[in-house]
Design an enzyme around this catalytic site. Structure first.
Site, PDB file in Angstrom:
ATOM      1  N   TYR A 190      -2.597 -10.301   6.222  1.00 28.78           N
ATOM      2  CA  TYR A 190      -2.861  -9.084   5.458  1.00 28.78           C
ATOM      3  C   TYR A 190      -2.771  -7.903   6.417  1.00 28.78           C
ATOM      4  O   TYR A 190      -3.741  -7.542   7.077  1.00 28.78           O
ATOM      5  CB  TYR A 190      -4.239  -9.200   4.818  1.00 28.78           C
ATOM      6  CG  TYR A 190      -4.690  -8.046   3.964  1.00 28.78           C
ATOM      7  CD1 TYR A 190      -3.812  -7.034   3.547  1.00 28.78           C
ATOM      8  CD2 TYR A 190      -6.008  -7.960   3.537  1.00 28.78           C
ATOM      9  CE1 TYR A 190      -4.242  -5.990   2.761  1.00 28.78           C
ATOM     10  CE2 TYR A 190      -6.460  -6.929   2.745  1.00 28.78           C
ATOM     11  CZ  TYR A 190      -5.581  -5.948   2.360  1.00 28.78           C
ATOM     12  OH  TYR A 190      -6.018  -4.904   1.580  1.00 28.78           O
ATOM     13  N   ILE A 211       0.252  -8.080  -3.940  1.00 31.85           N
ATOM     14  CA  ILE A 211      -1.204  -8.143  -4.070  1.00 31.85           C
ATOM     15  C   ILE A 211      -1.684  -6.748  -3.714  1.00 31.85           C
ATOM     16  O   ILE A 211      -1.637  -6.356  -2.547  1.00 31.85           O
ATOM     17  CB  ILE A 211      -1.828  -9.184  -3.117  1.00 31.85           C
ATOM     18  CG1 ILE A 211      -1.227 -10.574  -3.334  1.00 31.85           C
ATOM     19  CG2 ILE A 211      -3.344  -9.229  -3.297  1.00 31.85           C
ATOM     20  CD1 ILE A 211      -1.728 -11.629  -2.349  1.00 31.85           C
ATOM     21  N   LYS A 270       1.548  -9.745   3.881  1.00 32.25           N
ATOM     22  CA  LYS A 270       1.326  -8.711   2.873  1.00 32.25           C
ATOM     23  C   LYS A 270       1.336  -7.366   3.590  1.00 32.25           C
ATOM     24  O   LYS A 270       0.429  -7.051   4.361  1.00 32.25           O
ATOM     25  CB  LYS A 270      -0.002  -8.933   2.154  1.00 32.25           C
ATOM     26  CG  LYS A 270      -0.436  -7.794   1.241  1.00 32.25           C
ATOM     27  CD  LYS A 270      -1.777  -8.109   0.617  1.00 32.25           C
ATOM     28  CE  LYS A 270      -2.468  -6.861   0.100  1.00 32.25           C
ATOM     29  NZ  LYS A 270      -3.783  -7.158  -0.495  1.00 32.25           N
ATOM     30  N   THR A 303      -9.735  -4.536  -2.235  1.00 28.40           N
ATOM     31  CA  THR A 303     -10.057  -4.003  -3.557  1.00 28.40           C
ATOM     32  C   THR A 303     -11.273  -4.719  -4.131  1.00 28.40           C
ATOM     33  O   THR A 303     -12.030  -4.138  -4.909  1.00 28.40           O
ATOM     34  CB  THR A 303      -8.856  -4.153  -4.506  1.00 28.40           C
ATOM     35  OG1 THR A 303      -7.721  -3.497  -3.928  1.00 28.40           O
ATOM     36  CG2 THR A 303      -9.129  -3.537  -5.863  1.00 28.40           C
TER      37      THR A 303
END
Length: 303
Positions: free
Chosen positions: A137, A206, A164, A48
């Site tokens: 991630y 997140i 994540k 992001t």
């Protein structure tokens, strides 16, 4: 360390000027804005935040500025999105002087995919080269790591403190949570399903929705933690409608627009990502009007 990385941890967007340079003043203001929303941490250099476009020097500067602005109020996670073990280690070493709570690291994300042993070796080498805790991630569609491999990595490396999960399949999230690994965390980035993720026991998030409407996602988290599932479901319904307006190939640009509409100007995306279209802006505006009623911090001034 992993115990502090729970709750709402927005991935900061990176404000850029028209010539593609970082707007540091806008970035500092964004960090302060997030703190007024009661977030539990911040993440720098995620997808992001257009982290794939940042040079090592830019990433280090942004992480340092964020740490300076939060001044110990919340932990700061640093994102690493690169295509080789060598580059991941280089970025981690460049931040060695900073009090980073953890690294958020993608598997390699170009066309070619390492096998499971090579992926294990990638994270093992990174863990050996840095003292930072590591969060995997798990976002790359063509190199998406299955729960058994994630469990293998977490069991084999104390330094890998969690994952994540960023795919839309809630079962994969449930499988990871069901592994019940002591001392490890599972964070959700399944933006459309934050409420059921929290209800299943995800340790936090997140994700883009927390970046775009942090106060709303804090309200959702607090509702689930207090057992108020009727309110949580109500927030989820509005949040899902909002998510459907920002989700797309220019998602970071849409998040920037949503923040700007809340009084936190966040600049432009870095080329070649396009700014939101007129139709996107109109849809975001309409959804914001519905979802921001759940932000109990609206009107609170930035420190």
């Amino acid at each position: 360390m992993s115990e502090s990385l729970t709750g709402i941890i927005p991935p900061l967007v990176t404000p850029f000027t028209a010539d593609g340079e970082i707007d540091e003043a806008a970035y500092r203001a964004e960090v302060r804005f997030m703190l007024t929303k009661g977030v539990n941490g911040l993440c720098v250099g995620g997808s992001t935040g257009e982290g794939h476009t940042l040079s090592t020097e830019e990433l280090v500067r942004l992480v340092g500025v964020c740490i300076e602005e939060v001044n110990g109020a919340v932990p700061v996670v640093a994102g690493i999105i690169v295509n080789s073990t060598r580059d991941a280690i280089a970025k981690a070493k460049a931040m060695a002087h900073l009090p980073v709570a953890a690294l958020q690291v993608t598997p390699v994300h170009y066309v070619f995919k390492p096998d499971e042993d090579a992926t294990y070796a990638h994270f093992e080498a990174l863990a050996s080269a840095t003292a930072f805790p590591i969060i995997i991630y798990n976002v790359v569609p063509w190199n998406y790591l299955p729960p058994p491999l994630l469990v293998r990595i977490m069991k084999g490396m104390d330094q890998v403190i969690g994952v994540k999960q960023s795919a839309g399949d809630l079962k994969l999230m449930a499988d990871l949570l069901n592994a019940r690994l002591p001392g490890k965390i599972v964070l959700t980035a399944v933006d459309a399903l934050l409420y059921p993720s929290f209800a299943l026991g995800a340790h936090g998030t997140i994700a883009a929705n927390p970046a775009a409407v942090p106060g709303v996602t804090v309200s959702l988290w607090n509702a689930v933690q207090s057992g108020d599932h009727a309110r949580a479901k109500e927030i989820h319904t509005a949040l899902l409608s909002f998510w459907n307006t920002i989700n797309g190939d220019n998602l970071p640009a849409c998040v920037k627009y949503a923040l700007t509409r809340q009084g936190c100007p966040c600049g432009l995306p870095r080329m070649p990502m396009p700014a939101p279209s007129a139709a996107q802006k109109a849809a975001i505006d309409a959804a914001l009007a519905q979802v921001l009623v759940y932000d109990t911090t609206v009107g609170r001034a930035a420190a």
